[in-house]
Design a protein around this motif. Structure first.
Motif, PDB file in Angstrom:
ATOM      1  N   LEU A 133      50.244  32.219  46.152  1.00  0.00           N
ATOM      2  CA  LEU A 133      49.874  33.369  45.332  1.00  0.00           C
ATOM      3  C   LEU A 133      48.827  32.975  44.302  1.00  0.00           C
ATOM      4  O   LEU A 133      47.862  33.718  44.055  1.00  0.00           O
ATOM      5  N   LEU A 134      48.975  31.808  43.704  1.00  0.00           N
ATOM      6  CA  LEU A 134      47.997  31.346  42.712  1.00  0.00           C
ATOM      7  C   LEU A 134      46.622  31.169  43.347  1.00  0.00           C
ATOM      8  O   LEU A 134      45.595  31.530  42.752  1.00  0.00           O
ATOM      9  N   ALA A 135      46.589  30.643  44.561  1.00  0.00           N
ATOM     10  CA  ALA A 135      45.317  30.492  45.266  1.00  0.00           C
ATOM     11  C   ALA A 135      44.670  31.845  45.536  1.00  0.00           C
ATOM     12  O   ALA A 135      43.455  32.011  45.398  1.00  0.00           O
ATOM     13  N   ARG A 136      45.487  32.837  45.904  1.00  0.00           N
ATOM     14  CA  ARG A 136      44.951  34.176  46.135  1.00  0.00           C
ATOM     15  C   ARG A 136      44.391  34.775  44.850  1.00  0.00           C
ATOM     16  O   ARG A 136      43.341  35.430  44.857  1.00  0.00           O
ATOM     17  N   VAL A 137      45.075  34.556  43.737  1.00  0.00           N
ATOM     18  CA  VAL A 137      44.606  35.074  42.452  1.00  0.00           C
ATOM     19  C   VAL A 137      43.275  34.427  42.075  1.00  0.00           C
ATOM     20  O   VAL A 137      42.327  35.105  41.657  1.00  0.00           O
ATOM     21  N   HIS A 138      43.180  33.105  42.224  1.00  0.00           N
ATOM     22  CA  HIS A 138      41.923  32.423  41.904  1.00  0.00           C
ATOM     23  C   HIS A 138      40.781  32.937  42.782  1.00  0.00           C
ATOM     24  O   HIS A 138      39.654  33.131  42.292  1.00  0.00           O
ATOM     25  N   ALA A 139      41.055  33.158  44.056  1.00  0.00           N
ATOM     26  CA  ALA A 139      40.017  33.667  44.950  1.00  0.00           C
ATOM     27  C   ALA A 139      39.593  35.080  44.550  1.00  0.00           C
ATOM     28  O   ALA A 139      38.405  35.421  44.582  1.00  0.00           O
ATOM     29  N   ILE A 187      39.693  36.375  41.525  1.00  0.00           N
ATOM     30  CA  ILE A 187      38.889  36.253  40.306  1.00  0.00           C
ATOM     31  C   ILE A 187      37.460  35.854  40.654  1.00  0.00           C
ATOM     32  O   ILE A 187      36.486  36.432  40.139  1.00  0.00           O
ATOM     33  N   GLU A 188      37.293  34.862  41.539  1.00  0.00           N
ATOM     34  CA  GLU A 188      35.954  34.413  41.926  1.00  0.00           C
ATOM     35  C   GLU A 188      35.137  35.549  42.523  1.00  0.00           C
ATOM     36  O   GLU A 188      33.948  35.680  42.243  1.00  0.00           O
ATOM     37  N   ARG A 189      35.777  36.399  43.332  1.00  0.00           N
ATOM     38  CA  ARG A 189      35.042  37.473  44.007  1.00  0.00           C
ATOM     39  C   ARG A 189      34.680  38.617  43.079  1.00  0.00           C
ATOM     40  O   ARG A 189      33.797  39.415  43.401  1.00  0.00           O
ATOM     41  N   HIS A 190      35.339  38.732  41.921  1.00  0.00           N
ATOM     42  CA  HIS A 190      35.142  39.902  41.072  1.00  0.00           C
ATOM     43  C   HIS A 190      34.652  39.545  39.670  1.00  0.00           C
ATOM     44  O   HIS A 190      34.821  40.335  38.739  1.00  0.00           O
ATOM     45  N   LEU A 191      34.036  38.378  39.515  1.00  0.00           N
ATOM     46  CA  LEU A 191      33.554  37.970  38.196  1.00  0.00           C
ATOM     47  C   LEU A 191      32.525  38.941  37.628  1.00  0.00           C
ATOM     48  O   LEU A 191      32.384  39.068  36.413  1.00  0.00           O
ATOM     49  N   HIS A 192      31.807  39.644  38.492  1.00  0.00           N
ATOM     50  CA  HIS A 192      30.785  40.579  38.032  1.00  0.00           C
ATOM     51  C   HIS A 192      31.365  41.888  37.508  1.00  0.00           C
ATOM     52  O   HIS A 192      30.658  42.682  36.896  1.00  0.00           O
ATOM     53  N   PRO A 240      43.619  40.900  33.161  1.00  0.00           N
ATOM     54  CA  PRO A 240      44.943  40.556  33.712  1.00  0.00           C
ATOM     55  C   PRO A 240      45.675  41.728  34.334  1.00  0.00           C
ATOM     56  O   PRO A 240      46.299  41.578  35.392  1.00  0.00           O
ATOM     57  N   ALA A 241      45.593  42.911  33.729  1.00  0.00           N
ATOM     58  CA  ALA A 241      46.312  44.066  34.278  1.00  0.00           C
ATOM     59  C   ALA A 241      45.796  44.429  35.666  1.00  0.00           C
ATOM     60  O   ALA A 241      46.577  44.737  36.576  1.00  0.00           O
ATOM     61  N   ALA A 242      44.475  44.402  35.835  1.00  0.00           N
ATOM     62  CA  ALA A 242      43.889  44.738  37.138  1.00  0.00           C
ATOM     63  C   ALA A 242      44.240  43.684  38.180  1.00  0.00           C
ATOM     64  O   ALA A 242      44.517  44.007  39.344  1.00  0.00           O
ATOM     65  N   ILE A 243      44.220  42.415  37.779  1.00  0.00           N
ATOM     66  CA  ILE A 243      44.558  41.330  38.709  1.00  0.00           C
ATOM     67  C   ILE A 243      46.014  41.453  39.150  1.00  0.00           C
ATOM     68  O   ILE A 243      46.338  41.329  40.333  1.00  0.00           O
ATOM     69  N   ALA A 244      46.905  41.690  38.193  1.00  0.00           N
ATOM     70  CA  ALA A 244      48.330  41.824  38.521  1.00  0.00           C
ATOM     71  C   ALA A 244      48.571  43.002  39.452  1.00  0.00           C
ATOM     72  O   ALA A 244      49.323  42.899  40.425  1.00  0.00           O
ATOM     73  N   ALA A 245      47.927  44.139  39.168  1.00  0.00           N
ATOM     74  CA  ALA A 245      48.127  45.325  40.001  1.00  0.00           C
ATOM     75  C   ALA A 245      47.669  45.075  41.431  1.00  0.00           C
ATOM     76  O   ALA A 245      48.330  45.497  42.388  1.00  0.00           O
ATOM     77  N   HIS A 246      46.525  44.390  41.598  1.00  0.00           N
ATOM     78  CA  HIS A 246      46.012  44.122  42.943  1.00  0.00           C
ATOM     79  C   HIS A 246      46.980  43.263  43.749  1.00  0.00           C
ATOM     80  O   HIS A 246      47.093  43.426  44.974  1.00  0.00           O
ATOM     81  N   HIS A 247      47.701  42.361  43.079  1.00  0.00           N
ATOM     82  CA  HIS A 247      48.599  41.448  43.785  1.00  0.00           C
ATOM     83  C   HIS A 247      50.058  41.907  43.731  1.00  0.00           C
ATOM     84  O   HIS A 247      50.968  41.159  44.088  1.00  0.00           O
ATOM     85  N   HIS A 248      50.264  43.146  43.248  1.00  0.00           N
ATOM     86  CA  HIS A 248      51.594  43.776  43.246  1.00  0.00           C
ATOM     87  C   HIS A 248      52.629  42.960  42.459  1.00  0.00           C
ATOM     88  O   HIS A 248      53.769  42.775  42.891  1.00  0.00           O
ATOM     89  N   ILE A 249      52.188  42.445  41.315  1.00  0.00           N
ATOM     90  CA  ILE A 249      53.095  41.745  40.407  1.00  0.00           C
ATOM     91  C   ILE A 249      52.875  42.292  39.003  1.00  0.00           C
ATOM     92  O   ILE A 249      51.891  42.996  38.726  1.00  0.00           O
ATOM     93  N   SER A 250      53.786  41.988  38.091  1.00  0.00           N
ATOM     94  CA  SER A 250      53.642  42.434  36.712  1.00  0.00           C
ATOM     95  C   SER A 250      52.679  41.513  35.965  1.00  0.00           C
ATOM     96  O   SER A 250      52.423  40.366  36.387  1.00  0.00           O
ATOM     97  N   VAL A 251      52.136  42.000  34.852  1.00  0.00           N
ATOM     98  CA  VAL A 251      51.265  41.165  34.024  1.00  0.00           C
ATOM     99  C   VAL A 251      52.040  39.951  33.515  1.00  0.00           C
ATOM    100  O   VAL A 251      51.506  38.833  33.436  1.00  0.00           O
ATOM    101  N   ARG A 252      53.299  40.158  33.185  1.00  0.00           N
ATOM    102  CA  ARG A 252      54.127  39.036  32.728  1.00  0.00           C
ATOM    103  C   ARG A 252      54.250  37.967  33.817  1.00  0.00           C
ATOM    104  O   ARG A 252      54.151  36.763  33.534  1.00  0.00           O
ATOM    105  N   VAL A 263      44.753  33.086  32.039  1.00  0.00           N
ATOM    106  CA  VAL A 263      43.993  33.961  32.936  1.00  0.00           C
ATOM    107  C   VAL A 263      42.651  34.328  32.304  1.00  0.00           C
ATOM    108  O   VAL A 263      41.589  34.186  32.919  1.00  0.00           O
ATOM    109  N   ALA A 264      42.697  34.793  31.056  1.00  0.00           N
ATOM    110  CA  ALA A 264      41.466  35.231  30.382  1.00  0.00           C
ATOM    111  C   ALA A 264      40.494  34.069  30.208  1.00  0.00           C
ATOM    112  O   ALA A 264      39.281  34.228  30.400  1.00  0.00           O
TER     113      ALA A 264
END
Length: 323
Positions: A210-216, A218-223, A229-241, A254-255
Motif C-alpha cells: 500500500l505504501l508503494a502504491r501511495v508513493h507512486a 504522489i509521483e504521478r500527481h505532483l502537478h 492527504p485527504a485526496a490521497i487517502a480517498a483514492h486508496h479507500h483509507i482514512s486520513v488517519r 505525507v506533506a
C-alpha cells in the motif's frame, strides 16, 4: 534503432509507433519536449530481449487498446537506470536500478519513468503466455509485484538480462537458440519459486504494498494543486488517519514528501537548458507551488535562489560552440 536517425520534430511520434510494434500499443507522454530514445534487441526462437534507453515519460495501456490488439505476452522488466513505477492490477512496483518485475499485455498498465534529469534505461524480456511453462496463467498472480533480483535464481536472471544483448553480438543462430531457451527456463524458475510462497500475505507485506502504491500515486500527481492527504487517502479507500499511520515509520510526513518531490522537479526544470524559455513563476506553477514562496524555500533547501540555480546551470553549460 535510435531517434538520432529521425528529424527532431518527428522523433516522439516515431518512438510511439516503434513501441506499438516492438512491445505493445500504449499511450505515452514525455516529460520533456526534446525526446530521444534507442533500442537494441536480440531475437531468439523462444524470446526477445531488448535494451531500451529513452527520455523520461509516462506510459498507459488501456482496456480499449487491449481489445484492439493483445499479443498475449508477459514481459520481465529489469531497471538499469532512473527509477520507475509499474502498476498493474492492484499492485504497484516501485523499482530502483537493479529492480525487476513482471507485467502482461492482457491487463491495463501504468508506468512512470521518473524524471531525475537523465535517460531511463531498462531491459525487457518477452515471454509468450502460451509457451511459458507455468500452469493456468498463474503468473498473473505476480503482475506488478517486485521480484527478487539480487539473490538465488533472480540474481542469475538479472545477470542474464543485463548481458544478453552484448553476448548476442558474436553469437551464432544456434548459440542464440540455446541462450533463449536458458532465459525462458530461468524466468520460469524465478516465477515458480515466487508463486510457491505466494499465499496469504502478512500485514507487513500488505502495508509495504500500500505504501508503494501511495508513493507512486504522489509521483504521478505532483502537478495537481489538490494533491493533499485527504485526496490521497480517498483514492486508496483509507482514512486520513490511516494514511498518516502508514507514514509513521517513514523519514518524512505525507506533506513533506509531496513538498520535497515538487521542489526536486522544479530544480530539474530550472537546470534543463531546453526549458529556459519558461519563467521561474511558470515552473513553480507547473509543479503546484506558490511562486512567491519559491525563493525562500529554495534557499533553505538548496542554498541558492531559483535564479541563482538557473544561472549556475547556464554557466556550467559553457558558451555555445562556434559554427
Amino acid at each position: 534503432m535510435s531517434t538520432d536517425a529521425v528529424p527532431a520534430p518527428e522523433r516522439f511520434g516515431w518512438w510511439a509507433e516503434l513501441m506499438g510494434r516492438q512491445v505493445m500499443p500504449v499511450s505515452i507522454c514525455p516529460y520533456r519536449a526534446a525526446f530521444r530514445g534507442r533500442v537494441e534487441a536480440v531475437e531468439t526462437p523462444d524470446t526477445q530481449v531488448a535494451d531500451f534507453g529513452f527520455s523520461p515519460m509516462t506510459a498507459r495501456r488501456s482496456a480499449v487498446q487491449i481489445r484492439r490488439h493483445d499479443p498475449e505476452f508477459y514481459y520481465l522488466v529489469l531497471v538499469r537506470g532512473a527509477p520507475m513505477t509499474l502498476t498493474q492490477g492492484r499492485r504497484t512496483a516501485c523499482l530502483e536500478a537493479g529492480g525487476m518485475a513482471l507485467f502482461s499485455t492482457s491487463h491495463p498498465l501504468e508506468c512512470d519513468f521518473v524524471d531525475i534529469g537523465r535517460q531511463s534505461r531498462l531491459t525487457l524480456m518477452r515471454l509468450s503466455r502460451a509457451t511459458l511453462p507455468l500452469p493456468g496463467g498463474r503468473a498473473d498472480l505476480l503482475l506488478g509485484e517486485p521480484l527478487p533480483a539480487r539473490t538465488g535464481p533472480g540474481r542469475l536472471l538479472a545477470s542474464y538480462l543485463a548481458q544478453l544483448s552484448e553476448a548476442g553480438h558474436d553469437s551464432t543462430p544456434a548459440d542464440l537458440a540455446r541462450l533463449g531457451a536458458v532465459g525462458v527456463d530461468l524466468a520460469a524458475t524465478v516465477l515458480a519459486a515466487r508463486l510457491d510462497g505466494h499465499h496469504v500475505l502478512p500485514d507487513t507485506t500488505r502495508k509495504a504494498t500500500l505504501l508503494a502504491r501511495v508513493h507512486a500515486f504522489i509521483e504521478r500527481h505532483l502537478h495537481d494543486p489538490d494533491l493533499r492527504p485527504a485526496a490521497i487517502a480517498a483514492h486508496h479507500h483509507i482514512s486520513v488517519r490511516s494514511l498518516h499511520e502508514l507514514f509513521r515509520d517513514e523519514t518524512e510526513s505525507v506533506a513533506a514528501s509531496i513538498r520535497r518531490r515538487r521542489l526536486a522537479r522544479c530544480h530539474a526544470d530550472l537546470t534543463d537548458p531546453t526549458l529556459r524559455h519558461r519563467t521561474i513563476a511558470e515552473t513553480a506553477t507547473r509543479w503546484a507551488l506558490r511562486p512567491g514562496d519559491l525563493g525562500r524555500v529554495f534557499r533553505n533547501v538548496y542554498g541558492a535562489t531559483p535564479h541563482e540555480i538557473r544561472e549556475q546551470a547556464r554557466d556550467a553549460d559553457g558558451p555555445p560552440a562556434a559554427c
